[in-house]
Design a protein around this motif. Structure first.
Motif, PDB file in Angstrom:
ATOM      1  N   PRO A 303       0.809  -1.226   0.000  1.00  0.00           N
ATOM      2  CA  PRO A 303       0.000   0.000   0.000  1.00  0.00           C
ATOM      3  C   PRO A 303       0.843   1.278   0.000  1.00  0.00           C
ATOM      4  CG  PRO A 303      -0.368  -1.308   1.996  1.00  0.00           C
ATOM      5  CD  PRO A 303       0.559  -2.090   1.139  1.00  0.00           C
ATOM      6  N   ALA A 304       2.116   1.153   0.422  1.00  0.00           N
ATOM      7  CA  ALA A 304       2.964   2.358   0.475  1.00  0.00           C
ATOM      8  C   ALA A 304       3.493   2.740  -0.907  1.00  0.00           C
ATOM      9  CB  ALA A 304       4.131   2.108   1.419  1.00  0.00           C
ATOM     10  N   ILE A 305       3.274   1.879  -1.887  1.00  0.00           N
ATOM     11  CA  ILE A 305       3.863   2.159  -3.208  1.00  0.00           C
ATOM     12  C   ILE A 305       2.761   2.455  -4.225  1.00  0.00           C
ATOM     13  CG2 ILE A 305       5.253   1.170  -5.099  1.00  0.00           C
ATOM     14  CD1 ILE A 305       6.897  -0.201  -2.893  1.00  0.00           C
ATOM     15  N   GLU A 306       2.914   3.609  -4.848  1.00  0.00           N
ATOM     16  CA  GLU A 306       1.901   4.065  -5.805  1.00  0.00           C
ATOM     17  C   GLU A 306       1.905   3.196  -7.060  1.00  0.00           C
ATOM     18  OE1 GLU A 306       0.830   8.235  -7.940  1.00  0.00           O
ATOM     19  OE2 GLU A 306       2.490   8.266  -6.496  1.00  0.00           O
ATOM     20  N   ALA A 307       0.702   2.924  -7.552  1.00  0.00           N
ATOM     21  CA  ALA A 307       0.602   2.088  -8.768  1.00  0.00           C
ATOM     22  C   ALA A 307       0.913   2.906 -10.020  1.00  0.00           C
ATOM     23  CB  ALA A 307      -0.799   1.512  -8.861  1.00  0.00           C
ATOM     24  N   TRP A 308       1.162   2.185 -11.106  1.00  0.00           N
ATOM     25  CA  TRP A 308       1.325   2.738 -12.460  1.00  0.00           C
ATOM     26  C   TRP A 308       2.493   3.711 -12.579  1.00  0.00           C
ATOM     27  CZ3 TRP A 308      -1.239  -1.103 -13.678  1.00  0.00           C
ATOM     28  CH2 TRP A 308      -2.497  -1.384 -13.175  1.00  0.00           C
ATOM     29  N   LYS A 309       3.588   3.364 -11.899  1.00  0.00           N
ATOM     30  CA  LYS A 309       4.839   4.125 -12.033  1.00  0.00           C
ATOM     31  C   LYS A 309       5.867   3.230 -12.736  1.00  0.00           C
ATOM     32  CE  LYS A 309       3.662   7.774  -9.767  1.00  0.00           C
ATOM     33  NZ  LYS A 309       3.158   8.814 -10.634  1.00  0.00           N
ATOM     34  N   VAL A 310       6.863   3.846 -13.340  1.00  0.00           N
ATOM     35  CA  VAL A 310       7.966   3.073 -13.931  1.00  0.00           C
ATOM     36  C   VAL A 310       8.972   2.742 -12.833  1.00  0.00           C
ATOM     37  CG1 VAL A 310       9.863   3.101 -15.613  1.00  0.00           C
ATOM     38  CG2 VAL A 310       7.697   4.256 -16.150  1.00  0.00           C
ATOM     39  N   GLY A 311       9.349   1.480 -12.732  1.00  0.00           N
ATOM     40  CA  GLY A 311      10.394   1.071 -11.788  1.00  0.00           C
ATOM     41  C   GLY A 311      10.109   1.392 -10.332  1.00  0.00           C
ATOM     42  N   PRO A 312       8.913   1.026  -9.787  1.00  0.00           N
ATOM     43  CA  PRO A 312       8.655   1.246  -8.353  1.00  0.00           C
ATOM     44  C   PRO A 312       9.510   0.286  -7.509  1.00  0.00           C
ATOM     45  CG  PRO A 312       6.901  -0.073  -9.305  1.00  0.00           C
ATOM     46  CD  PRO A 312       7.823   0.282 -10.444  1.00  0.00           C
ATOM     47  N   ALA A 313       9.750   0.657  -6.253  1.00  0.00           N
ATOM     48  CA  ALA A 313      10.627  -0.185  -5.396  1.00  0.00           C
ATOM     49  C   ALA A 313       9.845  -1.366  -4.822  1.00  0.00           C
ATOM     50  CB  ALA A 313      11.234   0.673  -4.297  1.00  0.00           C
ATOM     51  N   LEU A 314       9.486  -2.308  -5.660  1.00  0.00           N
ATOM     52  CA  LEU A 314       8.679  -3.458  -5.216  1.00  0.00           C
ATOM     53  C   LEU A 314       9.572  -4.603  -4.749  1.00  0.00           C
ATOM     54  CD1 LEU A 314       6.018  -3.609  -8.097  1.00  0.00           C
ATOM     55  CD2 LEU A 314       5.728  -2.672  -5.802  1.00  0.00           C
ATOM     56  N   ILE A 315       9.071  -5.344  -3.804  1.00  0.00           N
ATOM     57  CA  ILE A 315       9.695  -6.528  -3.175  1.00  0.00           C
ATOM     58  C   ILE A 315      11.230  -6.486  -3.165  1.00  0.00           C
ATOM     59  CG2 ILE A 315       7.679  -8.016  -3.358  1.00  0.00           C
ATOM     60  CD1 ILE A 315       8.875  -9.489  -5.671  1.00  0.00           C
ATOM     61  N   GLU A 316      11.732  -5.490  -2.419  1.00  0.00           N
ATOM     62  CA  GLU A 316      13.185  -5.333  -2.278  1.00  0.00           C
ATOM     63  C   GLU A 316      13.594  -5.814  -0.894  1.00  0.00           C
ATOM     64  OE1 GLU A 316      14.637  -1.516  -3.498  1.00  0.00           O
ATOM     65  OE2 GLU A 316      13.705  -1.695  -5.480  1.00  0.00           O
ATOM     66  N   ASP A 317      13.729  -7.095  -0.715  1.00  0.00           N
ATOM     67  CA  ASP A 317      14.113  -7.617   0.603  1.00  0.00           C
ATOM     68  C   ASP A 317      15.576  -7.311   0.899  1.00  0.00           C
ATOM     69  OD1 ASP A 317      11.569  -8.682   0.473  1.00  0.00           O
ATOM     70  OD2 ASP A 317      12.146 -10.582   1.389  1.00  0.00           O
ATOM     71  N   THR A 318      15.817  -6.861   2.126  1.00  0.00           N
ATOM     72  CA  THR A 318      17.201  -6.697   2.578  1.00  0.00           C
ATOM     73  C   THR A 318      17.580  -7.983   3.299  1.00  0.00           C
ATOM     74  OG1 THR A 318      16.931  -4.333   2.817  1.00  0.00           O
ATOM     75  CG2 THR A 318      18.724  -5.325   4.064  1.00  0.00           C
ATOM     76  N   TYR A 319      18.644  -8.640   2.829  1.00  0.00           N
ATOM     77  CA  TYR A 319      18.978  -9.961   3.357  1.00  0.00           C
ATOM     78  C   TYR A 319      19.929  -9.890   4.541  1.00  0.00           C
ATOM     79  CZ  TYR A 319      16.465 -11.946  -0.499  1.00  0.00           C
ATOM     80  OH  TYR A 319      15.463 -12.298  -1.368  1.00  0.00           O
ATOM     81  N   THR A 320      19.659 -10.759   5.509  1.00  0.00           N
ATOM     82  CA  THR A 320      20.455 -10.820   6.736  1.00  0.00           C
ATOM     83  C   THR A 320      21.520 -11.913   6.602  1.00  0.00           C
ATOM     84  OG1 THR A 320      18.958 -12.450   7.625  1.00  0.00           O
ATOM     85  CG2 THR A 320      18.474 -10.150   8.167  1.00  0.00           C
ATOM     86  N   PHE A 321      22.359 -11.978   7.637  1.00  0.00           N
ATOM     87  CA  PHE A 321      23.361 -13.040   7.661  1.00  0.00           C
ATOM     88  C   PHE A 321      22.679 -14.416   7.713  1.00  0.00           C
ATOM     89  CE2 PHE A 321      25.747 -15.940  10.478  1.00  0.00           C
ATOM     90  CZ  PHE A 321      26.683 -16.324   9.538  1.00  0.00           C
ATOM     91  N   GLU A 322      21.592 -14.540   8.499  1.00  0.00           N
ATOM     92  CA  GLU A 322      20.938 -15.863   8.583  1.00  0.00           C
ATOM     93  C   GLU A 322      20.356 -16.267   7.228  1.00  0.00           C
ATOM     94  OE1 GLU A 322      18.070 -15.270  11.786  1.00  0.00           O
ATOM     95  OE2 GLU A 322      16.466 -14.877  10.372  1.00  0.00           O
ATOM     96  N   ASP A 323      19.896 -15.292   6.436  1.00  0.00           N
ATOM     97  CA  ASP A 323      19.394 -15.613   5.098  1.00  0.00           C
ATOM     98  C   ASP A 323      20.520 -16.197   4.229  1.00  0.00           C
ATOM     99  OD1 ASP A 323      16.942 -14.484   5.827  1.00  0.00           O
ATOM    100  OD2 ASP A 323      17.461 -12.526   4.993  1.00  0.00           O
ATOM    101  N   ALA A 324      21.751 -15.648   4.420  1.00  0.00           N
ATOM    102  CA  ALA A 324      22.887 -16.143   3.628  1.00  0.00           C
ATOM    103  C   ALA A 324      23.175 -17.605   3.975  1.00  0.00           C
ATOM    104  CB  ALA A 324      24.113 -15.280   3.866  1.00  0.00           C
ATOM    105  N   LEU A 325      23.042 -17.952   5.257  1.00  0.00           N
ATOM    106  CA  LEU A 325      23.262 -19.361   5.641  1.00  0.00           C
ATOM    107  C   LEU A 325      22.241 -20.264   4.961  1.00  0.00           C
ATOM    108  CD1 LEU A 325      23.918 -19.145   9.496  1.00  0.00           C
ATOM    109  CD2 LEU A 325      25.590 -19.544   7.673  1.00  0.00           C
ATOM    110  N   VAL A 326      20.991 -19.789   4.934  1.00  0.00           N
ATOM    111  CA  VAL A 326      19.931 -20.598   4.313  1.00  0.00           C
ATOM    112  C   VAL A 326      20.184 -20.724   2.806  1.00  0.00           C
ATOM    113  CG1 VAL A 326      17.466 -20.618   3.764  1.00  0.00           C
ATOM    114  CG2 VAL A 326      18.219 -20.227   6.103  1.00  0.00           C
TER     115      VAL A 326
END
Ligand code: AHR
Length: 500
Positions: A303-326
């Protein structure tokens, strides 16, 4: 804690297919616009390709990149994305509720793959379109000239055919969210017909038919069985998709999710072989795990991201150290299944649930998950050996009892060396590893790469790009004759490289 492993150069699982280390660029969020393509960025070349991003992609040595989707492909008109850029239509992308300017399209992607030292895995639209668009697209891409679509390509300044060998027959057509969602029966028939025209054009093309979006889908694995019954003779690979996450902040369980990936692969292999038996076929369908990663923080729509824009910041997960292990453990699982998993794509490559992040107009950096992928891509090509390992087990909520030690070994028949990839899942205990190396001569430790961090939630960012990164451990691994000993720190990713 003690752990043991046994390998022998004669006990082999399979040669890896290089394409096991593939990735994925979708027209989604900032993967393309602001990711690989940003005209006007200080690091962009004359074509608008970000050279800082190209350097990182080349570092990962990704042999194949799936494109242009994902969910995006099910509404994609490929004709919009070729020819003079100023004539291309701006379209609404309904999958991601974004505006697609088509300034980067198929023609640019093919140039980008050359610059990135990779090759394309092109998905066709079996959502809003079908057989007709598929046959025209393959003619545009791969016919030398002298026909309508190949002449059109040449009129766009592309003299030689692109020669795209690997094609996906749609994307996640089992998902009700997919534009043009179908039943297994409908999709199986359509995929078979699309596959037929692609193979009539060129029987040497390799085709991936879409399996389930994940193994929690109510139609899994009947979907796979029905789709293969319709298309078995015309296709070469069946796709798997799966994303993993630490939703309950239960690290032990999260670290066990590679067990879930292994179970998923084994079920799909069984389903493929069931259809093979039913059809009395000599042909084996192998697997393309063409979307896999950790993904659980971001959701769509946001909901924080406006629709119908070019290149919106969608699903940009910041990965942790535990994610790297997985991610390391998931790579170990893919390698262990290299006899059937021939293609795999880390989803995705830049900004969108990705190992590489950028800021528009700013820097590019490596997320934590960049490193295990880099190591596997660099040192994980060769002969996967059948590692027999032993270590204590611990209980998990979702995956039953899981061993603390997760390990695989890949040998190089050319150099006589071997790389051991290992995760110690214990949160508080070192693992003293003792291994037997059968069938190798005079191995020594060349390098022990180790990733640990005191904070499992540590991340890399534009301001701290090197907060989580591997170091070279010294004195923790040694070989005496055919005996390897190594200390694996609690919660660590390790690559122990041995060579004569
Ligand atoms: O990778 C993001 C999305 O996840 C893809 O578009 C889709 O195929 C999957 O559901």
């Amino acid at each position: 804690m003690k752990g043991k492993f046994y390998i022998d150069n004669a006990y082999r699982i399979a040669e890896t297919d290089d394409r096991l280390f593939g990735s994925f660029i979708e027209h989604l969020g900032r993967a393309v616009y602001g990711g690989i393509y940003e005209p006007g960025h200080p690091a962009a070349d004359a074509r608008g390709f970000r050279k800082d991003v190209l350097d990182l992609v080349r570092e990962l040595d990704v042999p194949v990149v799936r494109y242009p989707g994902g969910n995006y492909v099910s509404g994609f008109n490929w004709e919009d994305s070729v020819g003079p850029q100023e004539k291309r239509p701006r379209r609404l992308d309904l999958a991601w509720r974004s505006l697609e300017p088509n300034t980067f399209g198929l023609d640019e992607f093919m140039k980008w793959t050359k610059a990135a030292g990779t090759s394309p895995m092109l998905a066709i639209n079996l959502g809003t379109r079908g057989i007709d668009a598929a046959r025209n697209l393959v003619e545009y891409c791969n016919h030398p000239g002298g026909s309508y679509w190949s002449d059109l390509r040449q009129s766009h300044g592309v003299e030689s055919p692109y020669g795209i060998k690997l094609w996906c027959l749609g994307n996640e057509m089992d998902g009700p969210w997919q534009i043009g969602h179908k039943t297994a029966d409908e999709y199986g028939k359509l995929a078979n017909e699309a596959a037929k025209v692609l193979k009539y054009f060129d029987p040497s093309l390799e085709l991936v038919v879409s399996g389930s979006s994940n193994n929690q889908m109510p139609t899994f694995p009947a979907w796979e069985a029905t789709v293969l019954e319709e298309s078995y003779d015309a296709v070469d690979y069946l796709s798997l998709h799966s994303y993993y996450g630490n939703r309950d902040n239960d690290l032990g369980n999260f670290l066990g999710c590679s067990q879930g990936m292994d179970d998923f692969i084994k079920s799909v292999v069984s389903t493929c072989d069931f259809v093979k038996a039913k059809k009395r076929s000599k042909k084996t369908i192998n697997l393309s795990f063409d979307e896999w990663n950790v993904w659980f923080r971001s959701t769509f729509p946001d909901p924080a991201i406006e629709a119908w824009k070019v290149g919106p910041a969608l699903i940009e997960d910041t990965y942790t150290f535990e994610d790297a292990l997985v991610v390391g453990s998931l790579l170990i699982t893919l390698l262990k299944n290299a006899d059937r998993v021939k293609i795999a794509c880390l989803a995705q490559l830049v900004n969108v649930i990705a190992p590489i992040m950028t800021e528009n107009g700013g820097p590019a950096w490596r997320q934590t998950i960049f490193y295990p992928f880099l190591h596997a891509s660099k040192y994980g090509r060769g002969t996967v050996l059948d590692v027999r390992s032993e270590s204590p087990l611990y209980p998990t909520k979702q995956f039953g009892e899981v061993p603390y030690l997760d390990a695989v070994a890949v040998a190089s028949q050319r150099t006589g060396g071997v790389s051991l990839f290992a995760v110690n899942r214990s949160q508080d205990e070192r693992l003293e590893l003792e291994g037997r190396l059968g069938g190798f001569q005079g191995l020594k430790v060349v390098e022990h790469l180790e990733m640990t961090h005191r904070n499992v939630k540590a991340v890399n960012s534009a301001s701290k790009p090197n907060e989580v990164m591997p170091v070279t451990a010294s004195g923790k691994a040694r070989v005496d004759g055919d005996r390897l000993t190594a200390t694996l720190e609690p919660l660590s990713w390790n690559v122990i490289r041995l060579a004569p």
